[in-house]
Design a protein around this motif. Structure first.
Motif, mmCIF file in Angstrom:
data_model
loop_
_atom_site.group_PDB
_atom_site.id
_atom_site.type_symbol
_atom_site.label_atom_id
_atom_site.label_comp_id
_atom_site.label_asym_id
_atom_site.label_seq_id
_atom_site.Cartn_x
_atom_site.Cartn_y
_atom_site.Cartn_z
ATOM 1 N N ALA A 155 15.417 -22.923 -11.988
ATOM 2 C CA ALA A 155 14.852 -21.824 -11.221
ATOM 3 C C ALA A 155 13.335 -21.939 -11.141
ATOM 4 C CB ALA A 155 15.249 -20.485 -11.843
ATOM 5 N N ARG A 156 12.762 -21.303 -10.116
ATOM 6 C CA ARG A 156 11.316 -21.319 -9.935
ATOM 7 C C ARG A 156 10.622 -20.553 -11.057
ATOM 8 N NH1 ARG A 156 10.140 -25.149 -6.053
ATOM 9 N NH2 ARG A 156 11.624 -24.978 -4.329
ATOM 10 N N TRP A 157 9.332 -20.851 -11.251
ATOM 11 C CA TRP A 157 8.584 -20.233 -12.343
ATOM 12 C C TRP A 157 8.484 -18.724 -12.180
ATOM 13 C CZ3 TRP A 157 4.321 -17.349 -11.234
ATOM 14 C CH2 TRP A 157 3.737 -17.538 -9.970
ATOM 15 N N TRP A 158 8.432 -18.255 -10.916
ATOM 16 C CA TRP A 158 8.280 -16.818 -10.713
ATOM 17 C C TRP A 158 9.556 -16.046 -11.045
ATOM 18 C CZ3 TRP A 158 11.925 -15.572 -7.196
ATOM 19 C CH2 TRP A 158 12.291 -16.549 -6.258
ATOM 20 N N ALA A 159 10.659 -16.769 -11.292
ATOM 21 C CA ALA A 159 11.912 -16.100 -11.657
ATOM 22 C C ALA A 159 12.021 -15.868 -13.159
ATOM 23 C CB ALA A 159 13.102 -16.920 -11.162
ATOM 24 N N ARG A 160 10.921 -16.081 -13.902
ATOM 25 C CA ARG A 160 10.938 -15.866 -15.350
ATOM 26 C C ARG A 160 11.212 -14.413 -15.705
ATOM 27 N NH1 ARG A 160 11.734 -20.837 -17.396
ATOM 28 N NH2 ARG A 160 10.208 -22.334 -16.595
ATOM 29 N N TRP A 161 10.974 -13.509 -14.760
ATOM 30 C CA TRP A 161 11.229 -12.099 -15.061
ATOM 31 C C TRP A 161 12.684 -11.857 -15.410
ATOM 32 C CZ3 TRP A 161 14.778 -9.327 -12.283
ATOM 33 C CH2 TRP A 161 15.192 -9.859 -11.062
ATOM 34 N N ARG A 162 13.575 -12.703 -14.920
ATOM 35 C CA ARG A 162 14.997 -12.550 -15.253
ATOM 36 C C ARG A 162 15.232 -12.772 -16.747
ATOM 37 N NH1 ARG A 162 18.475 -12.348 -11.013
ATOM 38 N NH2 ARG A 162 17.577 -12.690 -8.947
ATOM 39 N N GLN A 163 14.502 -13.706 -17.329
ATOM 40 C CA GLN A 163 14.627 -13.935 -18.770
ATOM 41 C C GLN A 163 14.122 -12.734 -19.562
ATOM 42 O OE1 GLN A 163 12.500 -17.567 -19.474
ATOM 43 N NE2 GLN A 163 13.696 -18.736 -17.988
ATOM 44 N N HIS B 220 25.174 -14.000 -14.214
ATOM 45 C CA HIS B 220 24.666 -13.625 -12.894
ATOM 46 C C HIS B 220 23.147 -13.462 -12.924
ATOM 47 C CE1 HIS B 220 24.563 -11.716 -8.948
ATOM 48 N NE2 HIS B 220 23.799 -10.771 -9.484
ATOM 49 N N MET B 221 22.636 -12.804 -13.956
ATOM 50 C CA MET B 221 21.193 -12.564 -14.047
ATOM 51 C C MET B 221 20.416 -13.853 -14.229
ATOM 52 S SD MET B 221 18.426 -10.818 -14.163
ATOM 53 C CE MET B 221 19.143 -9.176 -13.944
ATOM 54 N N PHE C 8 8.430 -16.330 -28.052
ATOM 55 C CA PHE C 8 9.497 -17.251 -28.438
ATOM 56 C C PHE C 8 10.861 -16.725 -27.996
ATOM 57 C CE2 PHE C 8 6.300 -19.005 -31.349
ATOM 58 C CZ PHE C 8 6.536 -20.356 -31.178
ATOM 59 N N GLY C 9 10.988 -15.405 -27.914
ATOM 60 C CA GLY C 9 12.233 -14.837 -27.411
ATOM 61 C C GLY C 9 12.492 -15.233 -25.977
ATOM 62 N N LEU C 10 11.439 -15.308 -25.175
ATOM 63 C CA LEU C 10 11.594 -15.767 -23.793
ATOM 64 C C LEU C 10 12.022 -17.230 -23.755
ATOM 65 C CD1 LEU C 10 8.530 -14.060 -22.070
ATOM 66 C CD2 LEU C 10 10.917 -13.314 -22.120
ATOM 67 N N THR C 11 11.548 -18.017 -24.722
ATOM 68 C CA THR C 11 12.017 -19.406 -24.822
ATOM 69 C C THR C 11 13.507 -19.448 -25.121
ATOM 70 O OG1 THR C 11 9.830 -20.055 -25.650
ATOM 71 C CG2 THR C 11 11.639 -21.615 -25.984
ATOM 72 N N PHE C 12 13.960 -18.521 -25.954
ATOM 73 C CA PHE C 12 15.388 -18.418 -26.233
ATOM 74 C C PHE C 12 16.165 -18.133 -24.952
ATOM 75 C CE2 PHE C 12 19.000 -15.610 -27.399
ATOM 76 C CZ PHE C 12 19.736 -16.509 -28.144
ATOM 77 N N GLY C 13 15.637 -17.212 -24.135
ATOM 78 C CA GLY C 13 16.280 -16.931 -22.853
ATOM 79 C C GLY C 13 16.273 -18.130 -21.931
ATOM 80 N N ALA C 14 15.186 -18.907 -21.978
ATOM 81 C CA ALA C 14 15.103 -20.100 -21.137
ATOM 82 C C ALA C 14 16.150 -21.139 -21.535
ATOM 83 C CB ALA C 14 13.703 -20.698 -21.222
ATOM 84 N N VAL C 15 16.425 -21.245 -22.841
ATOM 85 C CA VAL C 15 17.448 -22.186 -23.311
ATOM 86 C C VAL C 15 18.823 -21.787 -22.777
ATOM 87 C CG1 VAL C 15 18.683 -22.970 -25.363
ATOM 88 C CG2 VAL C 15 16.192 -22.908 -25.364
ATOM 89 N N VAL C 16 19.139 -20.504 -22.843
ATOM 90 C CA VAL C 16 20.429 -20.038 -22.336
ATOM 91 C C VAL C 16 20.512 -20.249 -20.828
ATOM 92 C CG1 VAL C 16 21.984 -18.064 -22.145
ATOM 93 C CG2 VAL C 16 20.616 -18.364 -24.207
#
Length: 261
Positions: free
Chosen positions: A116-124, A167-168, A95-103
């Motif tokens: 962003a592409r799905w493979w860029a989830r590492w940034r979150q 930036h991230m 759920f924390g990653l979902t929080f990052g996705a919202v931001v």
């Protein structure tokens, strides 16, 4: 009198950002995932986790009595660790990653960028880890905003964090220089929210704690998180305005001044 605005279509689309719904999502996910994760991480604090509660009270800018009510909301780390399972931590992290996705989605909408592409989830993931570390250090550091050095360090770290965050999460699609005004605007917005909290939320916590008990404090805290969400997304929006529109208006004014000569 009709005023013709030089604002472009891209900026007008970014102005359609719905701060209300996004801020509500920010507050809900922040309270349900980020706060529990920070409580667990704060078990490394020598004072056994009181640092986070103290930091939250200071972030609210409330009085000493209201801070005591806020601190009572959080379980001691020893008890939290005993009742926390690996599965629970994994769920919180998800759920924390979902929080990052919202931001991230809010920043992308501000700058009118595609998702962003799905493979860029590492940034979150990286952003969430750094966010937890930043909040934990802020909660346990010995620096206090009452001192000049503490105030300067807190201000500089806030600007740097939100500058880097944009930036991230945007994947470097916007230049560093363009993101700096948004970071500064976010820092100023958080300062204004702190003053507002001191004047409004502090007495609300005191009165709601007597009338409604702990749930009253939770409601005020949730309202504060909504305000933080408005500042985070609104600061980025103001930053884009400063970067793109003010120089354009300055050029128009210079041309008019030259034409009058």
């Amino acid at each position: 009198m009709i005023i013709h605005s030089p604002v472009g279509r891209g900026w007008r689309r970014s102005c359609d950002l719905e701060l209300g719904p996004r801020s509500l999502g920010f507050a809900a996910l922040g309270f349900l995932t980020l706060v529990p994760l920070l409580i667990i991480v704060s078990s490394a604090d020598p004072e056994r986790g009181r640092g986070f509660a103290q930091w939250l009270g200071e972030g609210l800018g409330v009085s000493t009595a209201s801070r005591a009510e806020v601190e009572q909301l959080f379980t001691r780390p020893g008890q939290a660790l005993r009742t926390t399972t690996a599965f629970g931590i994994a769920v919180l992290a998800a759920f924390g990653l979902t929080f990052g996705a919202v931001v991230q989605a809010g920043y992308e909408e501000v700058w009118d960028l595609p998702q962003a592409r799905w493979w860029a989830r590492w940034r979150q993931v990286v952003w969430l880890v750094v966010l937890i570390g930043y909040l934990f250090v802020s909660a346990t550091t010995m620096l206090r905003s009452e001192t000049l050095a503490g105030a300067f360090a807190a201000t500089l770290s806030t600007v740097l964090f939100f500058w880097w965050s944009q930036h991230m999460l945007l994947g470097g699609r916007v230049r560093w220089r363009a993101l700096l005004p948004g970071a500064v605007a976010t820092m100023l917005g958080l300062l204004g929210l702190r003053i507002f909290s001191r004047l409004v939320f502090s007495p609300l916590i005191a009165t709601n704690a007597v009338t409604y008990g702990a749930i009253g404090t939770v409601l005020v805290l949730q309202s504060w998180l909504v305000g933080v969400g408005v500042v985070v997304f609104g600061g980025a929006l103001v930053g884009r305005l400063v970067h793109e529109e003010i120089p354009r208006v300055a050029q128009v004014l210079k041309r008019r001044a030259r034409g009058r000569r």
